[in-house]
Write an enzyme that holds these catalytic residues in place. Structure first.
Site, PDB file in Angstrom:
ATOM      1  N   CYS A 139       0.707  -1.244  -0.014  1.00  0.00           N
ATOM      2  CA  CYS A 139      -0.174   0.023  -0.240  1.00  0.00           C
ATOM      3  C   CYS A 139       0.979   1.390   0.021  1.00  0.00           C
ATOM      4  O   CYS A 139       1.351   1.678   0.958  1.00  0.00           O
ATOM      5  CB  CYS A 139      -0.932  -0.032   1.241  1.00  0.00           C
ATOM      6  N   CYS A 142      -0.451   4.068   2.188  1.00  0.00           N
ATOM      7  CA  CYS A 142      -0.053   3.739   3.843  1.00  0.00           C
ATOM      8  C   CYS A 142       1.324   4.158   3.724  1.00  0.00           C
ATOM      9  O   CYS A 142       1.357   4.637   4.920  1.00  0.00           O
ATOM     10  CB  CYS A 142      -0.602   2.407   3.954  1.00  0.00           C
ATOM     11  N   ASP A 143       2.191   3.709   2.997  1.00  0.00           N
ATOM     12  CA  ASP A 143       3.446   3.789   3.697  1.00  0.00           C
ATOM     13  C   ASP A 143       4.569   4.614   2.816  1.00  0.00           C
ATOM     14  O   ASP A 143       5.769   4.561   3.307  1.00  0.00           O
ATOM     15  CB  ASP A 143       4.004   2.240   3.563  1.00  0.00           C
TER      16      ASP A 143
END
Length: 315
Positions: A139, A142-143
């Protein structure tokens, strides 16, 4: 099946990520006496995520597994009955609906909230599994933030991969994009945007052989399928964007789903095509796939279930 193994519940929640736990919090507060089965991965995809910095309310960030423990504690404190167990079969032909847990226990439920989530597809490398959370991620949204100013690699050729490569290109110094064939599956518009981005380098006919690094991702070894040539590229992050698979197999034949298996809900609601059965989180959302949006639909599902039970005179 003997009757001892059958239990009647008012509101059954299947799955335990942000969607399932949020549904449990709301359903418990509405006195629906929810019973939640955690499924194969208690806490869902967040339990394989390390740092979560984009969930509101955690000013200093939080570890994914720790956040899910917080969600579970809150649901339990509100009165939700949280249990281990995996839903293995359903029968939605008549009320109350039947759901089998671990192939043996039968639950009969007035309302069912499905929050079984989705699972990222992986390449299947040992190094990918070992370094998951240590530079390897499925992701970018997300990261990606953790790799600002660094070089990263991404695998994939569809719209999601293109979108994530573009997202990473704004944060990272260079994005190495590995495509298995000599063309991308992404829509023309997305491809154009990728081609026009100077810090995205595309490697055609390329497969990943190994992610290198002991305790963190340090490089990736790739091979050109046509020439057989291998090369090693130093990267700090490795993103897999070859798609997600909704955990919806047991609902086939009962609930409407799209060609990829995502459950269809009536727009603006969490209602499925079977009344009294609601779907929340990543099992019905292939667009946003964030913890905060999953939690939002979990709240919607509990409110929809409460309203429906009230209308049916079951609450």
């Amino acid at each position: 099946m003997d009757n001892k193994a059958t239990e009647k519940v008012h509101c059954l929640i299947i799955g335990s990520g942000p969607a399932g736990y949020t549904a449990a919090i709301y359903a418990a507060r509405a006195n629906l006496k929810p019973v939640l089965y955690q499924g194969i991965q208690p806490g869902g995809q967040l339990t394989i995520t390390t740092e979560v910095e984009n969930y509101p309310g955690y000013a200093d960030g939080v570890q994914g597994p720790e956040m899910m423990v917080d969600f579970e504690k809150q649901a339990t404190r509100m009165g939700a009955d949280v249990r281990f167990g995996l839903a293995t079969k359903v029968d939605f032909s008549e009320q109350p609906y039947k759901v089998w847990i671990d192939d043996e226990k039968l639950i009969e439920a007035d309302a069912v909230i499905i929050a079984t989530g989705a699972s990222a597809k992986w390449l299947g490398l040992e190094s990918e599994e070992r370094l998951n959370g240590f530079g390897v991620s499925a992701c970018a949204v997300c990261d990606g933030f953790f790799f600002r100013g660094k070089e990263v690699a991404i695998v994939g050729a569809g719209d999601t991969a293109a979108e994530e490569a573009l997202y990473l290109s704004k944060l990272c110094s260079a994005v190495h994009m590995f495509v298995r064939r000599d063309e991308m599956r992404a829509s023309k518009v997305m491809q154009e945007r990728v081609f026009k981005t100077p810090n995205i380098k595309i490697y055609w006919n390329t497969e990943t052989e190994e992610i290198l690094g002991e305790n963190k991702t340090e490089a990736v070894r790739i091979k050109n399928i046509k020439t057989g040539e291998s090369q090693t590229i130093p990267v700090s992050g490795f993103f897999v964007a070859i798609g997600h698979e909704p955990n919806s197999t047991i609902f086939k034949g009962w609930l409407e789903m799209d060609e990829a298996g995502y459950l269809k809900t009536i727009p603006g609601t969490t209602k499925t095509n079977v009344e009294g059965v609601f779907a929340a989180g990543d099992v019905q959302d292939k667009v946003y796939r964030q913890a905060v949006t999953a939690a939002g639909t979990g709240c919607m599902a509990a409110l929809d279930a409460e309203r429906w039970l009230g209308e049916k005179g079951l609450h």
